[in-house]
Design a protein around this motif. Structure first.
Motif, PDB file in Angstrom:
ATOM      1  N   MET A   1      17.287   8.186  -4.878  1.00 43.25           N
ATOM      2  CA  MET A   1      16.596   8.084  -6.153  1.00 43.25           C
ATOM      3  C   MET A   1      16.030   9.453  -6.546  1.00 43.25           C
ATOM      4  SD  MET A   1      14.495   4.602  -6.609  1.00 43.25           S
ATOM      5  CE  MET A   1      14.109   3.871  -5.041  1.00 43.25           C
ATOM      6  N   ASP A   2      15.899   9.657  -7.853  1.00 44.24           N
ATOM      7  CA  ASP A   2      15.288  10.903  -8.327  1.00 44.24           C
ATOM      8  C   ASP A   2      13.771  10.709  -8.449  1.00 44.24           C
ATOM      9  OD1 ASP A   2      14.972   9.380 -10.606  1.00 44.24           O
ATOM     10  OD2 ASP A   2      16.114  10.687 -11.902  1.00 44.24           O
ATOM     11  N   GLU A   3      13.076  11.811  -8.694  1.00 47.52           N
ATOM     12  CA  GLU A   3      11.606  11.788  -8.741  1.00 47.52           C
ATOM     13  C   GLU A   3      11.076  10.835  -9.814  1.00 47.52           C
ATOM     14  OE1 GLU A   3       7.881  14.796  -9.667  1.00 47.52           O
ATOM     15  OE2 GLU A   3       9.921  15.557  -9.738  1.00 47.52           O
ATOM     16  N   LEU A   4      11.684  10.853 -10.996  1.00 48.15           N
ATOM     17  CA  LEU A   4      11.229  10.001 -12.090  1.00 48.15           C
ATOM     18  C   LEU A   4      11.392   8.524 -11.735  1.00 48.15           C
ATOM     19  CD1 LEU A   4      10.056  10.266 -14.915  1.00 48.15           C
ATOM     20  CD2 LEU A   4      12.372  10.238 -15.811  1.00 48.15           C
ATOM     21  N   THR A   5      12.494   8.180 -11.099  1.00 48.74           N
ATOM     22  CA  THR A   5      12.737   6.799 -10.685  1.00 48.74           C
ATOM     23  C   THR A   5      11.719   6.369  -9.638  1.00 48.74           C
ATOM     24  OG1 THR A   5      15.082   7.059 -11.162  1.00 48.74           O
ATOM     25  CG2 THR A   5      14.469   5.220  -9.736  1.00 48.74           C
ATOM     26  N   ASP A   6      11.427   7.253  -8.682  1.00 46.50           N
ATOM     27  CA  ASP A   6      10.429   6.940  -7.649  1.00 46.50           C
ATOM     28  C   ASP A   6       9.061   6.679  -8.263  1.00 46.50           C
ATOM     29  OD1 ASP A   6      12.319   7.260  -5.667  1.00 46.50           O
ATOM     30  OD2 ASP A   6      11.692   9.291  -5.139  1.00 46.50           O
ATOM     31  N   VAL A   7       8.676   7.525  -9.205  1.00 46.60           N
ATOM     32  CA  VAL A   7       7.367   7.375  -9.853  1.00 46.60           C
ATOM     33  C   VAL A   7       7.329   6.080 -10.666  1.00 46.60           C
ATOM     34  CG1 VAL A   7       5.787   8.370 -11.559  1.00 46.60           C
ATOM     35  CG2 VAL A   7       6.874   9.829  -9.848  1.00 46.60           C
ATOM     36  N   ALA A   8       8.383   5.817 -11.428  1.00 46.05           N
ATOM     37  CA  ALA A   8       8.428   4.591 -12.237  1.00 46.05           C
ATOM     38  C   ALA A   8       8.377   3.353 -11.344  1.00 46.05           C
ATOM     39  CB  ALA A   8       9.676   4.585 -13.106  1.00 46.05           C
ATOM     40  N   ALA A   9       9.098   3.385 -10.239  1.00 42.14           N
ATOM     41  CA  ALA A   9       9.081   2.246  -9.313  1.00 42.14           C
ATOM     42  C   ALA A   9       7.700   2.070  -8.694  1.00 42.14           C
ATOM     43  CB  ALA A   9      10.134   2.444  -8.227  1.00 42.14           C
ATOM     44  N   ALA A  10       7.043   3.181  -8.397  1.00 42.28           N
ATOM     45  CA  ALA A  10       5.711   3.101  -7.789  1.00 42.28           C
ATOM     46  C   ALA A  10       4.695   2.496  -8.745  1.00 42.28           C
ATOM     47  CB  ALA A  10       5.256   4.487  -7.328  1.00 42.28           C
ATOM     48  N   VAL A  11       4.739   2.871 -10.020  1.00 41.64           N
ATOM     49  CA  VAL A  11       3.747   2.352 -10.961  1.00 41.64           C
ATOM     50  C   VAL A  11       4.133   0.988 -11.518  1.00 41.64           C
ATOM     51  CG1 VAL A  11       2.908   4.648 -11.587  1.00 41.64           C
ATOM     52  CG2 VAL A  11       4.675   3.562 -12.987  1.00 41.64           C
ATOM     53  N   ALA A  12       5.289   0.491 -11.138  1.00 39.17           N
ATOM     54  CA  ALA A  12       5.718  -0.833 -11.617  1.00 39.17           C
ATOM     55  C   ALA A  12       4.875  -1.954 -11.022  1.00 39.17           C
ATOM     56  CB  ALA A  12       7.199  -1.059 -11.290  1.00 39.17           C
ATOM     57  N   ASP A  13       4.269  -1.719  -9.884  1.00 33.31           N
ATOM     58  CA  ASP A  13       3.486  -2.759  -9.212  1.00 33.31           C
ATOM     59  C   ASP A  13       2.028  -2.713  -9.679  1.00 33.31           C
ATOM     60  OD1 ASP A  13       1.623  -3.576  -6.799  1.00 33.31           O
ATOM     61  OD2 ASP A  13       3.556  -4.613  -6.559  1.00 33.31           O
ATOM     62  N   PRO A  14       1.444  -3.858 -10.046  1.00 33.32           N
ATOM     63  CA  PRO A  14       0.061  -3.876 -10.543  1.00 33.32           C
ATOM     64  C   PRO A  14      -0.973  -3.429  -9.501  1.00 33.32           C
ATOM     65  CG  PRO A  14       0.936  -6.114 -10.429  1.00 33.32           C
ATOM     66  CD  PRO A  14       2.065  -5.182 -10.127  1.00 33.32           C
ATOM     67  N   VAL A  15      -0.743  -3.713  -8.224  1.00 36.73           N
ATOM     68  CA  VAL A  15      -1.692  -3.273  -7.192  1.00 36.73           C
ATOM     69  C   VAL A  15      -1.689  -1.755  -7.113  1.00 36.73           C
ATOM     70  CG1 VAL A  15      -2.190  -3.258  -4.703  1.00 36.73           C
ATOM     71  CG2 VAL A  15      -1.549  -5.402  -5.844  1.00 36.73           C
ATOM     72  N   ARG A  16      -0.507  -1.148  -7.158  1.00 30.82           N
ATOM     73  CA  ARG A  16      -0.438   0.318  -7.098  1.00 30.82           C
ATOM     74  C   ARG A  16      -1.045   0.951  -8.340  1.00 30.82           C
ATOM     75  NH1 ARG A  16       4.467  -1.064  -4.176  1.00 30.82           N
ATOM     76  NH2 ARG A  16       5.762  -0.911  -6.037  1.00 30.82           N
ATOM     77  N   ARG A  17      -0.857   0.318  -9.501  1.00 32.63           N
ATOM     78  CA  ARG A  17      -1.498   0.849 -10.715  1.00 32.63           C
ATOM     79  C   ARG A  17      -3.017   0.797 -10.588  1.00 32.63           C
ATOM     80  NH1 ARG A  17       2.576  -2.239 -13.329  1.00 32.63           N
ATOM     81  NH2 ARG A  17       1.026  -3.754 -14.013  1.00 32.63           N
ATOM     82  N   GLU A  18      -3.522  -0.271  -9.998  1.00 33.82           N
ATOM     83  CA  GLU A  18      -4.970  -0.390  -9.810  1.00 33.82           C
ATOM     84  C   GLU A  18      -5.474   0.670  -8.832  1.00 33.82           C
ATOM     85  OE1 GLU A  18      -8.781  -1.581 -10.365  1.00 33.82           O
ATOM     86  OE2 GLU A  18      -7.035  -2.193 -11.508  1.00 33.82           O
ATOM     87  N   ILE A  19      -4.711   0.940  -7.797  1.00 36.27           N
ATOM     88  CA  ILE A  19      -5.105   1.994  -6.844  1.00 36.27           C
ATOM     89  C   ILE A  19      -5.153   3.341  -7.564  1.00 36.27           C
ATOM     90  CG2 ILE A  19      -4.363   3.296  -4.805  1.00 36.27           C
ATOM     91  CD1 ILE A  19      -3.241   0.599  -3.706  1.00 36.27           C
ATOM     92  N   LEU A  20      -4.149   3.621  -8.382  1.00 39.72           N
ATOM     93  CA  LEU A  20      -4.148   4.883  -9.138  1.00 39.72           C
ATOM     94  C   LEU A  20      -5.370   4.974 -10.047  1.00 39.72           C
ATOM     95  CD1 LEU A  20      -0.359   5.144 -10.058  1.00 39.72           C
ATOM     96  CD2 LEU A  20      -1.601   6.495  -8.348  1.00 39.72           C
TER      97      LEU A  20
END
Length: 129
Positions: A1-20
């Motif tokens: 995966m490329d960097e943009l895909t990794d970042v998009a996949a990471a922020v796709a989850d609501p728990v991870r968005r809350e951590i951010l």
């Protein structure tokens, strides 16, 4: 995966968005982050690992605790990519057309002042007045 895909996949989850969102203002220890969720600590650790691997957070060991800090740069790259689809970034045609109309009227006024008396356009203006 490329960097943009990794970042998009990471922020796709609501728990991870809350951590951010938690890390937006201050670094936090893993235990402080986990205490704010009803999910297990190992589950929070997995979310933190995904965020770390995507480059969205970095961690530092402080004694027995691991402290996490938000890394904003990858979010900026995702934001730049997403903005190409933002309708608010589209040109405001009504404002641009109104500005063009104003400019046309100004140019006509200036042209009328700069023509010497007796030229055909000035003569026409006097006939219609």
């Amino acid at each position: 995966m490329d960097e943009l895909t990794d970042v998009a996949a990471a922020v796709a989850d609501p728990v991870r968005r809350e951590i951010l969102a938690m890390l937006r203002h201050t670094p936090l220890a893993a235990g402080e982050i986990a205490a704010r969720f009803s999910i297990s600590r190992p589950a929070v650790s997995r979310h933190l690992r995904i965020l770390r691997e995507s480059g969205l957070v970095r961690d530092e060991q402080h004694g027995r605790h691991r402290r996490y800090t938000l890394v904003r740069f990858p979010l900026g790259r995702l934001t730049e990519w997403l903005l190409q689809f933002d309708v608010r970034q589209a040109p405001d045609w009504s404002r641009q057309l109104a500005a063009l109309d104003t400019e046309v009227h100004r140019a006509r006024r200036e042209r009328g002042r700069s023509e010497p008396a007796g030229t055909p356009s000035t003569a026409r203006q006097k006939d219609t007045a």
